[in-house]
Design a protein around this motif. Structure first.
Motif, PDB file in Angstrom:
ATOM      1  N   LYS A  88       0.812  -1.226   0.000  1.00  0.00           N
ATOM      2  CA  LYS A  88       0.000   0.000   0.000  1.00  0.00           C
ATOM      3  C   LYS A  88       0.845   1.276   0.000  1.00  0.00           C
ATOM      4  O   LYS A  88       0.326   2.370   0.185  1.00  0.00           O
ATOM      5  N   SER A  89       2.150   1.125  -0.192  1.00  0.00           N
ATOM      6  CA  SER A  89       3.011   2.307  -0.207  1.00  0.00           C
ATOM      7  C   SER A  89       2.807   3.072  -1.513  1.00  0.00           C
ATOM      8  O   SER A  89       2.315   2.524  -2.499  1.00  0.00           O
ATOM      9  N   PRO A  90       3.183   4.363  -1.556  1.00  0.00           N
ATOM     10  CA  PRO A  90       3.036   5.157  -2.783  1.00  0.00           C
ATOM     11  C   PRO A  90       3.706   4.526  -4.002  1.00  0.00           C
ATOM     12  O   PRO A  90       3.197   4.641  -5.118  1.00  0.00           O
ATOM     13  N   MET A  91       4.863   3.854  -3.797  1.00  0.00           N
ATOM     14  CA  MET A  91       5.560   3.236  -4.913  1.00  0.00           C
ATOM     15  C   MET A  91       4.656   2.254  -5.656  1.00  0.00           C
ATOM     16  O   MET A  91       4.613   2.226  -6.892  1.00  0.00           O
ATOM     17  N   TYR A  92       3.923   1.429  -4.900  1.00  0.00           N
ATOM     18  CA  TYR A  92       3.034   0.444  -5.520  1.00  0.00           C
ATOM     19  C   TYR A  92       1.778   1.092  -6.099  1.00  0.00           C
ATOM     20  O   TYR A  92       1.218   0.595  -7.078  1.00  0.00           O
ATOM     21  N   PHE A  93       1.344   2.185  -5.489  1.00  0.00           N
ATOM     22  CA  PHE A  93       0.217   2.933  -6.042  1.00  0.00           C
ATOM     23  C   PHE A  93       0.557   3.437  -7.447  1.00  0.00           C
ATOM     24  O   PHE A  93      -0.220   3.268  -8.388  1.00  0.00           O
ATOM     25  N   PHE A  94       1.750   4.035  -7.585  1.00  0.00           N
ATOM     26  CA  PHE A  94       2.184   4.520  -8.900  1.00  0.00           C
ATOM     27  C   PHE A  94       2.446   3.357  -9.861  1.00  0.00           C
ATOM     28  O   PHE A  94       2.175   3.462 -11.051  1.00  0.00           O
ATOM     29  N   LEU A  95       2.969   2.261  -9.327  1.00  0.00           N
ATOM     30  CA  LEU A  95       3.255   1.090 -10.175  1.00  0.00           C
ATOM     31  C   LEU A  95       1.976   0.505 -10.772  1.00  0.00           C
ATOM     32  O   LEU A  95       1.965   0.068 -11.926  1.00  0.00           O
TER      33      LEU A  95
ATOM     34  N   TYR B 112      12.860   9.907  -4.440  1.00  0.00           N
ATOM     35  CA  TYR B 112      13.677  11.010  -3.904  1.00  0.00           C
ATOM     36  C   TYR B 112      13.249  11.349  -2.480  1.00  0.00           C
ATOM     37  O   TYR B 112      14.083  11.478  -1.567  1.00  0.00           O
ATOM     38  N   VAL B 113      11.948  11.483  -2.266  1.00  0.00           N
ATOM     39  CA  VAL B 113      11.429  11.820  -0.925  1.00  0.00           C
ATOM     40  C   VAL B 113      11.728  10.683   0.053  1.00  0.00           C
ATOM     41  O   VAL B 113      12.147  10.919   1.193  1.00  0.00           O
ATOM     42  N   ALA B 114      11.538   9.425  -0.394  1.00  0.00           N
ATOM     43  CA  ALA B 114      11.740   8.269   0.484  1.00  0.00           C
ATOM     44  C   ALA B 114      13.188   8.167   0.970  1.00  0.00           C
ATOM     45  O   ALA B 114      13.440   7.816   2.133  1.00  0.00           O
ATOM     46  N   ILE B 115      14.137   8.481   0.091  1.00  0.00           N
ATOM     47  CA  ILE B 115      15.554   8.315   0.428  1.00  0.00           C
ATOM     48  C   ILE B 115      16.161   9.585   1.024  1.00  0.00           C
ATOM     49  O   ILE B 115      16.951   9.524   1.962  1.00  0.00           O
ATOM     50  N   CYS B 116      15.785  10.737   0.487  1.00  0.00           N
ATOM     51  CA  CYS B 116      16.402  11.995   0.924  1.00  0.00           C
ATOM     52  C   CYS B 116      15.681  12.647   2.102  1.00  0.00           C
ATOM     53  O   CYS B 116      16.284  13.437   2.838  1.00  0.00           O
ATOM     54  N   ARG B 117      14.399  12.347   2.277  1.00  0.00           N
ATOM     55  CA  ARG B 117      13.647  12.929   3.402  1.00  0.00           C
ATOM     56  C   ARG B 117      12.806  11.843   4.091  1.00  0.00           C
ATOM     57  O   ARG B 117      11.578  11.935   4.159  1.00  0.00           O
ATOM     58  N   PRO B 118      13.465  10.801   4.589  1.00  0.00           N
ATOM     59  CA  PRO B 118      12.724   9.641   5.133  1.00  0.00           C
ATOM     60  C   PRO B 118      11.831   9.964   6.322  1.00  0.00           C
ATOM     61  O   PRO B 118      10.764   9.360   6.486  1.00  0.00           O
ATOM     62  N   LEU B 119      12.245  10.922   7.170  1.00  0.00           N
ATOM     63  CA  LEU B 119      11.459  11.257   8.368  1.00  0.00           C
ATOM     64  C   LEU B 119      10.147  11.964   8.016  1.00  0.00           C
ATOM     65  O   LEU B 119       9.176  11.894   8.774  1.00  0.00           O
ATOM     66  N   HIS B 120      10.120  12.638   6.871  1.00  0.00           N
ATOM     67  CA  HIS B 120       8.921  13.368   6.455  1.00  0.00           C
ATOM     68  C   HIS B 120       8.168  12.639   5.330  1.00  0.00           C
ATOM     69  O   HIS B 120       7.210  13.196   4.780  1.00  0.00           O
ATOM     70  N   TYR B 121       8.611  11.421   5.013  1.00  0.00           N
ATOM     71  CA  TYR B 121       8.069  10.728   3.838  1.00  0.00           C
ATOM     72  C   TYR B 121       6.557  10.532   3.912  1.00  0.00           C
ATOM     73  O   TYR B 121       5.831  10.865   2.969  1.00  0.00           O
ATOM     74  N   THR B 122       6.069   9.995   5.019  1.00  0.00           N
ATOM     75  CA  THR B 122       4.627   9.703   5.120  1.00  0.00           C
ATOM     76  C   THR B 122       3.788  10.986   5.119  1.00  0.00           C
ATOM     77  O   THR B 122       2.656  10.979   4.631  1.00  0.00           O
ATOM     78  N   ALA B 123       4.361  12.064   5.647  1.00  0.00           N
ATOM     79  CA  ALA B 123       3.624  13.342   5.653  1.00  0.00           C
ATOM     80  C   ALA B 123       3.578  13.957   4.257  1.00  0.00           C
ATOM     81  O   ALA B 123       2.553  14.505   3.840  1.00  0.00           O
ATOM     82  N   ILE B 124       4.713  13.858   3.521  1.00  0.00           N
ATOM     83  CA  ILE B 124       4.775  14.456   2.173  1.00  0.00           C
ATOM     84  C   ILE B 124       3.993  13.615   1.170  1.00  0.00           C
ATOM     85  O   ILE B 124       3.176  14.131   0.406  1.00  0.00           O
ATOM     86  N   MET B 125       4.249  12.305   1.169  1.00  0.00           N
ATOM     87  CA  MET B 125       3.621  11.409   0.185  1.00  0.00           C
ATOM     88  C   MET B 125       2.364  10.773   0.780  1.00  0.00           C
ATOM     89  O   MET B 125       2.235   9.541   0.855  1.00  0.00           O
ATOM     90  N   ASP B 126       1.428  11.613   1.213  1.00  0.00           N
ATOM     91  CA  ASP B 126       0.167  11.073   1.721  1.00  0.00           C
ATOM     92  C   ASP B 126      -0.738  10.678   0.558  1.00  0.00           C
ATOM     93  O   ASP B 126      -0.411  10.877  -0.618  1.00  0.00           O
TER      94      ASP B 126
END
Length: 309
Positions: free
Chosen positions: A54-61, A121-135
């Motif tokens: 259910k992560s964004p990666m699979y949503f886009f995939l 990019y968000v997942a690797i470079c901003r991991p602490l904010h990932y869930t907030a950014i990629m909601d």
């Protein structure tokens, strides 16, 4: 359009002049198309049936897989059917529909890959904010924007072409209706239209390529500070994406970044672009991904146990 247009249908030359080669193409491309549709449908079903993917990666995939079903389906079934006829004919309206569909799904595929690169990019470079950014809302907006951008790109290509006067000849040296061969047939000065096509298709591919290149350079620099395990996992995911990006973007850059001319190699290059990325994407994204493979195994084991019962 009707007053200045004497052409009601086009004759497609297909891939090869030899009838034997055309018949050989039937078996190869029929198999490729069936595998493409089944492979991408399997990815879509797996992602939507799973509670863990259910992560964004699979949503886009899942969106990419849907585009990968539609993109070759705009041209390949017609090409397969035409291997059995003497003269490969397509109506004017059918030609414009094919042109629109191919650029719509092909363009959407490029924009979805750009959205997926942003997600990495968000997942690797901003991991602490990932869930907030990629909601969920941001992912929906990025996917919707990709489909809208693909539509706008395609409708511009189609409107530019459909208003051109075609008064003969009507023979297209290709296996489907694309912009460059149609501009060659128009009985009008198409220099400005050709420039717009380059700006539209060519620049989209080129700009997307540089955006993706810059994002992955930043990601690779960021990975130097991570643990070897985290680096390996991130590189595996990004590696799959980079392979897909190269397969998808290199042919359009070759085809559309130059002036409106047709080359002998164009047919094979655009065929590669239409057939290979949609065929290989399910393999690239699942065979290199243990999480997806485990979900597929569970789905098949559940179906098998239900069948035995």
């Amino acid at each position: 359009m009707g007053a200045k247009n004497n052409v009601t249908e086009f004759v497609l030359f297909g891939l090869f002049e030899s009838r034997e080669m055309q018949h050989a193409c039937f078996a190869v491309f029929f198999l490729f198309h069936v595998l493409t549709v089944l492979g991408n449908l399997l990815v879509i079903i797996t992602i939507n049936a799973s509670k863990t993917l259910k992560s964004p990666m699979y949503f886009f995939l899942s969106h990419l897989s849907f585009a990968d079903v539609c993109y070759p389906s705009a041209t390949i079934p017609k090409m397969i059917a035409d291997t059995f006829v003497e003269h490969e004919i397509i109506s004017f309206n059918g030609c414009m529909t094919q042109l629109f569909s191919a650029h719509f799904f092909g363009g959407t595929e490029i924009f979805l890959l750009t959205a997926m690169a942003y997600d990495r990019y968000v997942a690797i470079c901003r991991p602490l904010h990932y869930t907030a950014i990629m909601d969920r809302r941001k992912c929906g907006l990025l996917a919707g924007a990709s489909w809208l951008a693909g539509f706008l790109h395609s409708i511009l290509q189609t409107l530019l072409t459909v208003q051109l006067p075609f008064c003969g000849p009507n023979e297209i040296d290709n296996f489907f209706c694309d912009v460059h061969p149609l501009l060659k047939l128009a009985c009008a000065d198409t220099y400005m239209v050709g420039l717009i096509v380059v700006a539209n298709s060519g620049m989209i591919s080129l700009v997307s390529f540089f955006i993706l290149l810059i994002s992955y350079v930043i990601i690779l620099l960021k990975l130097r500070n991570q643990s070897s395990e985290g680096r390996h996992k991130a590189l595996s995911t990004c590696g799959s994406h980079i392979i897909t990006v190269l397969l998808v973007l290199m042919p359009p850059m070759f085809m559309y970044i130059r002036p409106s001319t047709t080359l002998a190699a164009d047919k094979l290059i655009i065929l590669f672009n239409i057939v290979m990325p949609p065929l290989l994407n399910p393999l690239i994204y699942t065979l290199r991904n243990n999480e997806a493979k485990n979900v597929m195994r569970k789905l098949f084991s559940i179906k098998k146990s239900l069948g035995e019962k």
